[in-house]
Design a protein around this motif. Sequence first.
Motif, PDB file in Angstrom:
ATOM      1  N   VAL A  28      59.007  83.220 -25.005  1.00 40.80           N
ATOM      2  CA  VAL A  28      59.665  82.920 -26.273  1.00 40.80           C
ATOM      3  C   VAL A  28      59.705  81.413 -26.504  1.00 40.80           C
ATOM      4  CG1 VAL A  28      61.897  83.013 -27.482  1.00 40.80           C
ATOM      5  CG2 VAL A  28      61.010  85.048 -26.325  1.00 40.80           C
ATOM      6  N   ILE A  29      59.989  80.651 -25.462  1.00 44.77           N
ATOM      7  CA  ILE A  29      60.034  79.185 -25.587  1.00 44.77           C
ATOM      8  C   ILE A  29      58.653  78.643 -25.948  1.00 44.77           C
ATOM      9  CG2 ILE A  29      60.364  77.036 -24.300  1.00 44.77           C
ATOM     10  CD1 ILE A  29      62.647  78.431 -22.807  1.00 44.77           C
ATOM     11  N   VAL A  30      57.603  79.151 -25.285  1.00 47.68           N
ATOM     12  CA  VAL A  30      56.240  78.693 -25.573  1.00 47.68           C
ATOM     13  C   VAL A  30      55.875  78.997 -27.012  1.00 47.68           C
ATOM     14  CG1 VAL A  30      53.802  79.106 -25.038  1.00 47.68           C
ATOM     15  CG2 VAL A  30      55.448  78.751 -23.194  1.00 47.68           C
ATOM     16  N   VAL A  31      56.175  80.181 -27.478  1.00 51.84           N
ATOM     17  CA  VAL A  31      55.857  80.550 -28.861  1.00 51.84           C
ATOM     18  C   VAL A  31      56.647  79.683 -29.835  1.00 51.84           C
ATOM     19  CG1 VAL A  31      56.093  82.422 -30.570  1.00 51.84           C
ATOM     20  CG2 VAL A  31      55.157  82.907 -28.312  1.00 51.84           C
ATOM     21  N   ALA A  32      57.893  79.348 -29.514  1.00 50.89           N
ATOM     22  CA  ALA A  32      58.717  78.530 -30.405  1.00 50.89           C
ATOM     23  C   ALA A  32      58.175  77.108 -30.511  1.00 50.89           C
ATOM     24  CB  ALA A  32      60.153  78.508 -29.916  1.00 50.89           C
ATOM     25  N   ILE A  33      57.617  76.599 -29.418  1.00 50.10           N
ATOM     26  CA  ILE A  33      57.102  75.221 -29.437  1.00 50.10           C
ATOM     27  C   ILE A  33      55.701  75.170 -30.031  1.00 50.10           C
ATOM     28  CG2 ILE A  33      56.356  73.305 -27.969  1.00 50.10           C
ATOM     29  CD1 ILE A  33      58.694  73.963 -26.135  1.00 50.10           C
ATOM     30  N   VAL A  34      54.802  76.048 -29.603  1.00 48.42           N
ATOM     31  CA  VAL A  34      53.407  76.004 -30.017  1.00 48.42           C
ATOM     32  C   VAL A  34      53.225  76.612 -31.400  1.00 48.42           C
ATOM     33  CG1 VAL A  34      51.080  76.798 -29.435  1.00 48.42           C
ATOM     34  CG2 VAL A  34      52.610  76.020 -27.643  1.00 48.42           C
ATOM     35  N   GLY A  35      54.048  77.565 -31.774  1.00 48.65           N
ATOM     36  CA  GLY A  35      53.886  78.266 -33.048  1.00 48.65           C
ATOM     37  C   GLY A  35      53.838  77.355 -34.255  1.00 48.65           C
ATOM     38  N   PRO A  36      54.826  76.458 -34.469  1.00 48.93           N
ATOM     39  CA  PRO A  36      54.784  75.619 -35.671  1.00 48.93           C
ATOM     40  C   PRO A  36      53.794  74.458 -35.568  1.00 48.93           C
ATOM     41  CG  PRO A  36      56.821  75.234 -34.464  1.00 48.93           C
ATOM     42  CD  PRO A  36      56.108  76.353 -33.781  1.00 48.93           C
ATOM     43  N   ALA A  37      53.261  74.175 -34.377  1.00 49.96           N
ATOM     44  CA  ALA A  37      52.318  73.066 -34.222  1.00 49.96           C
ATOM     45  C   ALA A  37      51.037  73.386 -34.989  1.00 49.96           C
ATOM     46  CB  ALA A  37      52.014  72.832 -32.749  1.00 49.96           C
ATOM     47  N   PRO A  38      50.438  72.370 -35.619  1.00 50.52           N
ATOM     48  CA  PRO A  38      49.211  72.607 -36.371  1.00 50.52           C
ATOM     49  C   PRO A  38      48.072  72.987 -35.433  1.00 50.52           C
ATOM     50  CG  PRO A  38      49.716  70.279 -36.269  1.00 50.52           C
ATOM     51  CD  PRO A  38      50.878  70.999 -35.675  1.00 50.52           C
ATOM     52  N   ARG A  39      47.196  73.796 -35.926  1.00 50.25           N
ATOM     53  CA  ARG A  39      46.099  74.273 -35.100  1.00 50.25           C
ATOM     54  C   ARG A  39      44.764  73.934 -35.732  1.00 50.25           C
ATOM     55  NH1 ARG A  39      49.007  79.285 -35.119  1.00 50.25           N
ATOM     56  NH2 ARG A  39      50.277  79.399 -33.262  1.00 50.25           N
ATOM     57  N   GLY A  40      43.807  73.685 -34.884  1.00 54.03           N
ATOM     58  CA  GLY A  40      42.401  73.657 -35.248  1.00 54.03           C
ATOM     59  C   GLY A  40      41.985  72.623 -36.255  1.00 54.03           C
ATOM     60  N   ASP A  41      40.927  72.957 -36.973  1.00 53.61           N
ATOM     61  CA  ASP A  41      40.244  72.067 -37.891  1.00 53.61           C
ATOM     62  C   ASP A  41      41.056  71.708 -39.123  1.00 53.61           C
ATOM     63  OD1 ASP A  41      37.922  71.205 -36.891  1.00 53.61           O
ATOM     64  OD2 ASP A  41      36.625  72.625 -37.938  1.00 53.61           O
ATOM     65  N   SER A  42      41.836  72.614 -39.625  1.00 53.67           N
ATOM     66  CA  SER A  42      42.527  72.355 -40.884  1.00 53.67           C
ATOM     67  C   SER A  42      43.476  71.165 -40.776  1.00 53.67           C
ATOM     68  CB  SER A  42      43.282  73.599 -41.350  1.00 53.67           C
ATOM     69  OG  SER A  42      44.288  73.924 -40.403  1.00 53.67           O
ATOM     70  N   TYR A  43      44.147  71.015 -39.662  1.00 57.00           N
ATOM     71  CA  TYR A  43      45.075  69.895 -39.493  1.00 57.00           C
ATOM     72  C   TYR A  43      44.318  68.572 -39.432  1.00 57.00           C
ATOM     73  CZ  TYR A  43      48.615  66.844 -37.501  1.00 57.00           C
ATOM     74  OH  TYR A  43      49.470  65.800 -37.275  1.00 57.00           O
ATOM     75  N   GLU A  44      43.245  68.529 -38.652  1.00 54.45           N
ATOM     76  CA  GLU A  44      42.461  67.297 -38.535  1.00 54.45           C
ATOM     77  C   GLU A  44      41.798  66.945 -39.865  1.00 54.45           C
ATOM     78  OE1 GLU A  44      42.382  65.092 -36.126  1.00 54.45           O
ATOM     79  OE2 GLU A  44      43.847  66.318 -35.074  1.00 54.45           O
ATOM     80  N   LYS A  45      41.331  67.959 -40.596  1.00 56.43           N
ATOM     81  CA  LYS A  45      40.737  67.699 -41.913  1.00 56.43           C
ATOM     82  C   LYS A  45      41.779  67.122 -42.861  1.00 56.43           C
ATOM     83  CE  LYS A  45      37.039  71.093 -41.860  1.00 56.43           C
ATOM     84  NZ  LYS A  45      36.523  72.355 -42.416  1.00 56.43           N
TER      85      LYS A  45
END
Length: 195
Positions: A28-45
């Motif tokens: 649950v803690i991992v999902v709470a931290i990683v979940g809202p973090a931006p992922r992949g190409d869309s964030y870098e773009k």
Amino acid sequence: MADTDPVQSPASFSTWLGVVLLFVLFGVIVVAIVGPAPRGDSYEKMRAENRAKKLKDARDEDAKALTTYSWVDKNKGTVRLPIERAMQLTLADLANKKPVAAYPIAVPESAAAPGGQAAPSPTPSPSGTPKPISLAGQNSNAGGQPAAAVNPPAVEAKTQPGASASPAGSPKSSAAVPAAPPKSPAASPSGTPHQ
């Protein structure tokens, strides 16, 4: 008869239940931290587009400042001119100015010879080059020491400025010593006069 089946104690079950709950809590803690973090190409773009937009805005602002008129300080009457117009005005101003002669280079009094002529330069050694100093080998001046431990060769007297000499070599400094009178040509190095 005696029962040989061991009876499971409730303590072992609660231990396993605690371990499973810890794993679930960790998930649950991992999902709470990683979940809202931006992922992949869309964030870098998106970040790249923001940087490109900021760079374009900065260049447009600079181009506007270089090509338009504007007030710098209205109370003082200071304006900003386009760069092309400023260059034209500067060229016109320089074309109207009369060239001015440069000032002569001042020679220090200690370097000038009597009579207003420049003092002759000291004559070089017969070979024209200084004697090389060996830092390694059989005839070394270092005596087995590192090169930095070797003392520099001796210098002729009065060829180096004193400790209180100024860099400009002004006539008031202690380094400016009046020239010694020339030796009489009648005396030879052996002490007997020439005839």
